[in-house]
Scaffold this motif. Structure first.
Motif, PDB file in Angstrom:
ATOM      1  N   ARG A 413       1.157  -1.345   0.032  1.00  0.00           N
ATOM      2  CA  ARG A 413       0.092   0.003   0.172  1.00  0.00           C
ATOM      3  C   ARG A 413       0.826   1.210   0.045  1.00  0.00           C
ATOM      4  O   ARG A 413       0.482   2.469  -0.627  1.00  0.00           O
ATOM      5  CB  ARG A 413      -1.033   0.042   1.368  1.00  0.00           C
ATOM      6  CG  ARG A 413      -2.338  -1.034   1.240  1.00  0.00           C
ATOM      7  CD  ARG A 413      -3.147  -0.685   2.207  1.00  0.00           C
ATOM      8  NE  ARG A 413      -4.159  -1.362   1.878  1.00  0.00           N
ATOM      9  CZ  ARG A 413      -4.448  -2.606   2.913  1.00  0.00           C
ATOM     10  NH1 ARG A 413      -3.795  -2.890   3.901  1.00  0.00           N
ATOM     11  NH2 ARG A 413      -5.895  -3.350   2.593  1.00  0.00           N
ATOM     12  N   GLY A 414       1.951   1.295   0.647  1.00  0.00           N
ATOM     13  CA  GLY A 414       3.022   2.051   0.611  1.00  0.00           C
ATOM     14  C   GLY A 414       3.920   2.226  -0.672  1.00  0.00           C
ATOM     15  O   GLY A 414       4.822   3.338  -0.828  1.00  0.00           O
ATOM     16  N   GLY A 415       3.841   1.509  -1.480  1.00  0.00           N
ATOM     17  CA  GLY A 415       4.210   1.331  -2.740  1.00  0.00           C
ATOM     18  C   GLY A 415       5.676   0.918  -2.918  1.00  0.00           C
ATOM     19  O   GLY A 415       6.374   0.899  -3.641  1.00  0.00           O
ATOM     20  N   VAL A 416       5.773  -0.322  -2.191  1.00  0.00           N
ATOM     21  CA  VAL A 416       6.814  -1.225  -2.042  1.00  0.00           C
ATOM     22  C   VAL A 416       6.527  -2.738  -2.068  1.00  0.00           C
ATOM     23  O   VAL A 416       5.610  -2.924  -1.369  1.00  0.00           O
ATOM     24  CB  VAL A 416       7.870  -1.092  -0.759  1.00  0.00           C
ATOM     25  CG1 VAL A 416       9.099  -1.990  -0.610  1.00  0.00           C
ATOM     26  CG2 VAL A 416       8.331   0.292  -0.840  1.00  0.00           C
ATOM     27  N   TRP A 417       7.143  -3.233  -3.103  1.00  0.00           N
ATOM     28  CA  TRP A 417       6.736  -4.740  -3.583  1.00  0.00           C
ATOM     29  C   TRP A 417       7.714  -5.673  -2.794  1.00  0.00           C
ATOM     30  O   TRP A 417       8.946  -5.470  -3.218  1.00  0.00           O
ATOM     31  CB  TRP A 417       6.533  -4.972  -4.910  1.00  0.00           C
ATOM     32  CG  TRP A 417       6.548  -6.271  -5.328  1.00  0.00           C
ATOM     33  CD1 TRP A 417       6.195  -7.578  -4.383  1.00  0.00           C
ATOM     34  CD2 TRP A 417       6.856  -7.077  -6.647  1.00  0.00           C
ATOM     35  NE1 TRP A 417       6.151  -8.525  -5.119  1.00  0.00           N
ATOM     36  CE2 TRP A 417       6.521  -8.242  -6.457  1.00  0.00           C
ATOM     37  CE3 TRP A 417       7.211  -6.594  -7.870  1.00  0.00           C
ATOM     38  CZ2 TRP A 417       6.917  -9.206  -7.485  1.00  0.00           C
ATOM     39  CZ3 TRP A 417       7.339  -7.169  -8.889  1.00  0.00           C
ATOM     40  CH2 TRP A 417       7.149  -8.753  -8.787  1.00  0.00           C
TER      41      TRP A 417
END
Length: 675
Positions: A413-417
């Protein structure tokens, strides 16, 4: 404890190594992509889509309704001209047109709007509308891989936008722009090259591609976002695996792929993860504001006639409008991580534009975080599985899996996979390995302990040994301990005179009571030899009061035998007497025997002394004789009488021995007969 910690670390390290090896071979790639899709679904939020993006759909209904006017798809280009004129009334900030116009219209004549048109006139109308709008981004088709060398013989006729990036940008052998006049009239071009993973869904798109003559072309969505933000080519640069657009950083993902021209060669393909904000449909509607082309064309006709339009063009003022096909049969729909239905190409492009306009991207965590997470989670579960019971270890593993899953979703959700498949697999493998270890290694130790001590130690001692089999130290260890030998006096004479069955029953009753006494005083029954009982105190578990417990057990044995004699006398059975020898000191305790028959016992001079003391009871007319070493360790109050020194067989040095005085276990008449 140290052994269990070492085992846990070894199990965790092995599990991590196995999983990392599987990850390196690509076995876990598809499972990781599936967890990626699941996280995309969890993170989606239709309310977060960019409010300036609008979709205009060439839907099944629109195509069907306009068959009487325009015929079947593809439509005459004058109709697209009408749509662009309508959107320019807003005016829209950018119009991204996801329809291919690779070749000029060669139609000689057709009827439209009551007039006769030629293909070239229709093309000119579209070119004029695009030029007048000045904000239309047209599609350049880069999907076709083409034949080897095709671009050299048939170069794409499109002007260089002026981007200066890097040769590592994905090269496409064939890039087909709109026909020349339309390409020249457009405000820019955008490509449609999607990079598909092996399992099918569209997760990645190249933000820029490169022609063989090193011209760089953005994707349709990126081109629309750059145009909407007024970004000039000089404001776009590349730094390692990042494309810089003013204050934005577009993270690039390197994925090894085979070359189109030479499948034996592999290169890194640089793409960008599509940060979908929502699925294709949310409650039956597009997450972005959407309109059907048929309504907008009708509205343009109404405006030309001076009527109130069905849809006010002001709705498109300063909007980034994506126009494209959503009709199910025209192959411009794609599978996505949402796993439901298909998504139109214009929504994929809109999602790319949304990321740039919202400064909201997805980036894969670096490999070092994947390695660290896999190793750390495997070690934690390995330690749990080696040190805790299975239920507790499984519960802890489930908690760890839940925690890592929560973290992975939150990070997404914060943009980190972050990688999920490898840490979760490592935890599962570590738990399995730990369970197998406990069964085959510790379980084997427990089975040995159970076999050796199941019937020869008290229940409390047994449970301690089962829980911590290493305490027994079956391999052999010198211990400070006490050994007790108990023998029935005159047993041979008794066996010659008595009834065998009755005698066996009497002996069983006697041994049952004696064994209970040994257990009650923290002792271990080593063995029975005929009528003799050998008991250990201080092995297999340490007991600092081993001598005290041995003497207490001996005193109680004499007392309980007295109770049994009263009972047996009343029953008319033979009454028994006993002699006990007790020796303390250093002895070697361990698993002794052959590979097929083995038992836990003790050996050493102090053991031999104990057996000798038991036999001396006959000579001294006593019942309990202890060694000087045993006497020195006693703390309780006993009537102790010195008996002098004796020499044990095989030794030259004499040792002092003592009698522990106790009441006779025989009634007076039997005592006299015994004497």
């Amino acid at each position: 404890m140290i052994g269990k910690i070492a085992a846990g670390l070894a199990l965790g390290s092995g599990a991590a190594a196995l999983v990392l090896l599987l990850g390196w071979t690509g076995v876990l790639e598809t499972p990781e992509l599936k967890t990626y899709d699941w996280r995309m679904r969890q993170a989606s939020d239709a309310s977060s889509v960019h409010s300036d993006i609008v979709l205009v759909e060439l839907s099944d209904t629109t195509l069907r309704d306009f068959v009487p006017v325009a015929g079947r798809w593809p439509w005459p280009r004058v109709l697209h001209s009408t749509l662009i004129d309508y959107l320019n009334r807003g005016p829209a900030r950018v119009i991204a047109y996801d329809v291919t116009f690779s070749e000029p219209d060669a139609t000689l004549a057709f009827a439209f709007g009551g007039d006769k048109w030629s293909g070239s006139e229709s093309d000119k109308a579209l070119v004029d509308s695009v030029a007048a709008a000045g904000n239309v981004i047209m599609l350049a088709n880069a999907v076709d891989a083409g034949a080897q060398g095709e671009q050299v013989t048939k170069p794409s006729m499109w002007r260089d936008p002026g981007y200066r990036l890097s040769p590592v940008i994905e090269e496409r052998p064939v890039i087909l722009p709109p026909f020349q006049g339309l390409a020249d009239a457009s405000a820019g071009l955008g490509h449609n090259f999607l990079a598909f993973d092996t399992d099918g869904p569209a997760r990645r798109m190249a933000p820029f591609i490169r022609s063989r003559d090193n011209r760089y072309l953005p994707s349709l969505g990126i081109a629309a976002a750059l145009a909407a933000a007024g970004v000039q080519p000089g404001e776009v640069s590349m730094d390692a695996d990042t494309i810089r657009v003013r204050d934005r950083r577009l993270p690039l993902l390197r994925v090894p792929v085979r070359d189109v021209a030479d499948p034996t060669q592999v290169h890194d393909q640089l793409t960008m993860l599509i940060n979908y904000r929502a699925p294709a449909l949310v409650n039956g509607r597009r997450p972005y504001p959407s309109y059907e082309v048929r309504h907008l064309l009708v509205s343009e006709g109404q405006l030309l006639s001076g009527e109130k339009p069905l849809v006010d063009p002001a709705r498109f003022k300063d909007k980034v409008v994506f126009v494209g096909l959503t009709a199910s049969g025209l192959l411009d729909v794609f599978a996505t991580p949402f796993g439901e239905g298909t998504m139109p190409g214009i929504q994929l492009h809109a999602s790319m534009a949304d990321s740039v306009l919202s400064n909201r991207f997805l980036t894969r965590a670096p490999d070092r975080s994947r390695l660290a997470a896999t190793i750390a989670t495997a070690l934690v579960v390995g330690l749990m599985s080696s040190m805790l019971p299975f239920i507790a270890a499984a519960a802890g593993t489930l908690l760890a899996i839940s925690g890592w899953t929560w973290y992975a979703v939150t990070a997404f959700r914060g943009g980190v996979w972050v990688n999920m498949a490898e840490p979760l697999s490592a935890m599962a493998v570590a738990l399995f390995a730990g369970t197998a270890y406990r069964y085959f290694v510790e379980g084997a130790e427990k089975r040995v302990v159970k076999k050796l001590f199941g019937r020869y130690v008290s229940r409390d001692v047994y449970h301690q040994l089962i829980s911590n089999p290493e305490l027994a130290e079956l391999g052999g260890k010198r211990r400070e301990m006490t050994v007790l030998f108990s023998d029935i006096r005159g047993f041979t004479t008794v066996t010659e005179k008595g009834d065998p069955e009755e005698l066996v029953a009497q002996l069983n009753e006697y041994f049952s009571r004696m064994v209970t006494i040994v257990f009650d005083h923290k002792g271990t029954v080593d063995k029975f030899v005929g009528d003799m009982v050998m008991a250990l105190f201080g092995a297999p578990l340490e007991d600092p009061d081993h001598a005290e417990h041995a003497v207490q057990a001996a005193v109680e044995m004499v007392r309980v035998l007295g109770e049994l004699n009263l009972k047996w006398g009343a029953e008319g059975r033979t009454q028994l007497d006993l002699g006990i020898g007790i020796s303390s000191g250093g002895m070697i305790a361990g698993n002794i025997g052959s590979s097929s028959i083995m038992s836990y016992t003790v050996i050493g001079d102090k053991v031999n002394l104990g057996a000798r003391l038991e036999s001396l009871n006959k000579d001294y007319k006593t019942r309990i004789i202890i060694s000087d070493a045993t006497r020195a360790l006693l703390t309780g109050g006993y009537e102790i009488r010195p008996l002098g020194d004796v020499t044990v067989k095989g030794k030259t040095k004499a040792v002092a021995i003592f009698q522990v005085q106790v009441p006779s276990p025989l009634p007076s008449a039997a005592e006299e007969a015994h004497i």
